[in-house]
Write a protein that holds these residues in place. Structure first.
Motif: not given
Length: 65
Positions: A31-33, A42, A26-29, A37-39
């Motif tokens: 980014a979080k790690n 990208y 997951s890109f979100r995970t 920011v989640s974007s």
């Protein structure tokens, strides 16, 4: 501040692949790690498919050394 965010995304992607597998990457995970920011992923990869293509290219180059 990340010196080379693209490389850090690649490194974290490889770590996540070993933990959760390709289907759950997951890109979100990622980014979080990395504390961004989640974007942010990208900005370097338009999709997970593009990220996977880059990982395959890197892996292939490593095998050819």
């Amino acid at each position: 501040h990340h010196g080379n965010l693209k490389q850090e995304i690649i490194n974290e992607s490889l770590r996540q692949l070993s933990l959760v597998g390709a289907d759950n990457l997951s890109f979100r995970t990622i980014a979080k790690n990395l504390g961004v920011v989640s974007s942010a992923p990208y900005n370097h990869f338009t999709s997970k498919n593009q990220l996977f293509s880059e990982l395959i290219k890197i892996g292939t180059m490593m095998l050819n050394i």
